[in-house]
Write an enzyme that holds these catalytic residues in place. Structure first.
Site, mmCIF file in Angstrom:
data_model
loop_
_atom_site.group_PDB
_atom_site.id
_atom_site.type_symbol
_atom_site.label_atom_id
_atom_site.label_comp_id
_atom_site.label_asym_id
_atom_site.label_seq_id
_atom_site.Cartn_x
_atom_site.Cartn_y
_atom_site.Cartn_z
ATOM 1 N N ARG A 45 83.069 -18.462 -29.011
ATOM 2 C CA ARG A 45 82.873 -19.823 -28.725
ATOM 3 C C ARG A 45 81.575 -20.588 -29.089
ATOM 4 N NH1 ARG A 45 84.536 -18.605 -22.613
ATOM 5 N NH2 ARG A 45 85.175 -16.595 -22.863
ATOM 6 N N GLY A 46 80.643 -19.640 -29.380
ATOM 7 C CA GLY A 46 79.203 -20.182 -29.499
ATOM 8 C C GLY A 46 78.898 -21.384 -30.461
ATOM 9 N N GLU A 101 78.489 -19.976 -37.718
ATOM 10 C CA GLU A 101 78.173 -19.263 -36.774
ATOM 11 C C GLU A 101 76.804 -19.931 -35.860
ATOM 12 O OE1 GLU A 101 79.090 -17.304 -34.558
ATOM 13 O OE2 GLU A 101 79.073 -15.363 -35.261
ATOM 14 N N ASP A 102 76.953 -19.671 -34.565
ATOM 15 C CA ASP A 102 75.560 -19.865 -33.797
ATOM 16 C C ASP A 102 74.570 -18.906 -34.163
ATOM 17 O OD1 ASP A 102 77.237 -18.048 -32.410
ATOM 18 O OD2 ASP A 102 76.168 -18.909 -30.570
ATOM 19 N N ASP A 105 72.930 -11.759 -35.037
ATOM 20 C CA ASP A 105 71.839 -10.890 -34.385
ATOM 21 C C ASP A 105 72.052 -9.440 -34.944
ATOM 22 O OD1 ASP A 105 70.821 -9.285 -32.180
ATOM 23 O OD2 ASP A 105 72.008 -10.204 -30.894
ATOM 24 N N LYS A 133 68.360 -13.929 -36.159
ATOM 25 C CA LYS A 133 67.363 -12.851 -35.475
ATOM 26 C C LYS A 133 67.278 -11.902 -36.607
ATOM 27 C CE LYS A 133 68.072 -13.441 -30.664
ATOM 28 N NZ LYS A 133 68.825 -12.614 -29.219
ATOM 29 N N PHE A 154 66.247 -13.472 -26.063
ATOM 30 C CA PHE A 154 67.654 -13.981 -25.378
ATOM 31 C C PHE A 154 67.478 -15.639 -25.340
ATOM 32 C CE2 PHE A 154 71.038 -14.758 -23.084
ATOM 33 C CZ PHE A 154 71.728 -13.514 -23.017
ATOM 34 N N ASP A 161 75.371 -18.974 -24.836
ATOM 35 C CA ASP A 161 75.613 -18.764 -23.254
ATOM 36 C C ASP A 161 74.549 -17.548 -22.910
ATOM 37 O OD1 ASP A 161 77.301 -16.933 -24.571
ATOM 38 O OD2 ASP A 161 77.948 -16.486 -22.520
ATOM 39 N N ARG A 167 75.803 -23.326 -22.062
ATOM 40 C CA ARG A 167 76.196 -23.630 -23.415
ATOM 41 C C ARG A 167 76.025 -25.309 -23.733
ATOM 42 N NH1 ARG A 167 79.261 -19.493 -25.990
ATOM 43 N NH2 ARG A 167 80.469 -18.285 -24.561
HETATM 44 C C1 PRP Z 1 77.703 -14.096 -30.222
HETATM 45 C C2 PRP Z 1 77.514 -14.973 -31.195
HETATM 46 C C3 PRP Z 1 77.976 -14.363 -32.673
HETATM 47 C C4 PRP Z 1 77.634 -12.947 -32.060
HETATM 48 C C5 PRP Z 1 76.438 -12.202 -32.955
HETATM 49 O O1 PRP Z 1 78.930 -14.093 -29.898
HETATM 50 O O2 PRP Z 1 78.004 -16.222 -31.155
HETATM 51 O O3 PRP Z 1 79.220 -14.449 -32.796
HETATM 52 O O4 PRP Z 1 77.384 -12.635 -30.808
HETATM 53 O O5 PRP Z 1 76.160 -10.939 -32.551
HETATM 54 P P1 PRP Z 1 76.315 -9.991 -33.808
HETATM 55 O O6 PRP Z 1 75.292 -10.414 -34.972
HETATM 56 O O7 PRP Z 1 75.212 -8.824 -33.058
HETATM 57 O O8 PRP Z 1 77.426 -9.462 -33.906
HETATM 58 P P2 PRP Z 1 79.574 -13.510 -28.320
HETATM 59 O O9 PRP Z 1 79.999 -12.364 -28.374
HETATM 60 O O10 PRP Z 1 78.292 -13.494 -27.326
HETATM 61 O O11 PRP Z 1 80.476 -14.554 -27.925
HETATM 62 P P3 PRP Z 1 80.459 -16.377 -27.977
HETATM 63 O O12 PRP Z 1 80.481 -16.983 -29.329
HETATM 64 O O13 PRP Z 1 81.738 -16.719 -27.322
HETATM 65 O O14 PRP Z 1 79.378 -16.626 -26.928
#
Ligand code: PRP
Length: 179
Positions: A45-46, A101-102, A105, A133, A154, A161, A167
């Site tokens: 959702r991000g 993508e938001d 990580d 990151k 964080f 979120d 959000r």
């Molecule tokens: C978060 C973010 C990315 C992902 C990045 O999603 O939106 O999609 O984590 O992490 P990574 O590089 O370690 O894979 P999340 O699972 O928190 O869901 P959301 O988008 O619904 O907030």
């Protein structure tokens, strides 16, 4: 801003984000200038806030689609599998595609998503991530365009979120837990 159990300290203002998003949108427009239509895929959702602002800056014919995946939590960290919760509504075979993508990580989410999308035969497949990151990376992923590199803190806001809260903040801030 103070919430129960944590405070949020702004690191990227709404104005700073808007200025950067405008530059990203211009770069994307330039890159895909010969496209018939660009399919912009937001990862839910991000990315929903970022997608909304980004597409309004892209001066091309655009189709917007969304993909929702779930990355497993810490308990499943060894497998790092990604499950599709909502697939695309449209086809991407032979199309120009931008994945939005938001935050990148560890890179596992995008790694799995890109593998999966490549099997569908897009003509071009590029990535635009608002936040990166790099110090957290476990698999090699480089977005074609990145908004901001941030430290291993964080963050919340602008779609991102903490436990499904914050959000809706117009800025991005770091979370400091106050107990
Ligand atoms: C978060 C973010 C990315 C992902 C990045 O999603 O939106 O999609 O984590 O992490 P990574 O590089 O370690 O894979 P999340 O699972 O928190 O869901 P959301 O988008 O619904 O907030």
């Amino acid at each position: 801003m103070s919430k129960s159990g944590y405070v949020i300290e702004e690191i990227l203002s709404a104005n700073a984000i808007a200025a950067r998003v405008a530059v990203l949108a211009r770069n994307i427009t330039d890159h895909f200038r010969d496209t018939e239509k660009l399919v912009v895929i937001g990862l839910l959702r991000g990315s929903f806030v970022f997608v909304a602002d980004l597409v309004r800056g892209i001066d091309l014919a655009v189709e917007v689609d969304f993909l929702e995946v779930s990355s497993y939590g810490a308990a499943m960290e060894s497998s790092r599998e990604v499950r599709i919760l909502k697939d695309l509504s449209g086809e991407i075979k032979g199309r120009d595609v931008l994945v939005v993508e938001d935050i990148v990580d560890t890179g596992h989410t995008l790694h799995h998503v890109l593998d999966m999308l490549q099997t569908r035969g897009p003509k071009r497949l590029e990535i635009c991530a608002l936040l990166d990151k790099p110090s957290r990376r476990e698999v090699e992923i480089r977005a074609t365009w990145t908004g901001f590199e941030i430290p291993d803190k964080f963050v919340v806001g602008y779609g991102v979120d903490y436990a499904q809260r914050d959000r809706n903040l117009p800025y991005i801030g770091t979370v400091r837990f106050t107990g």
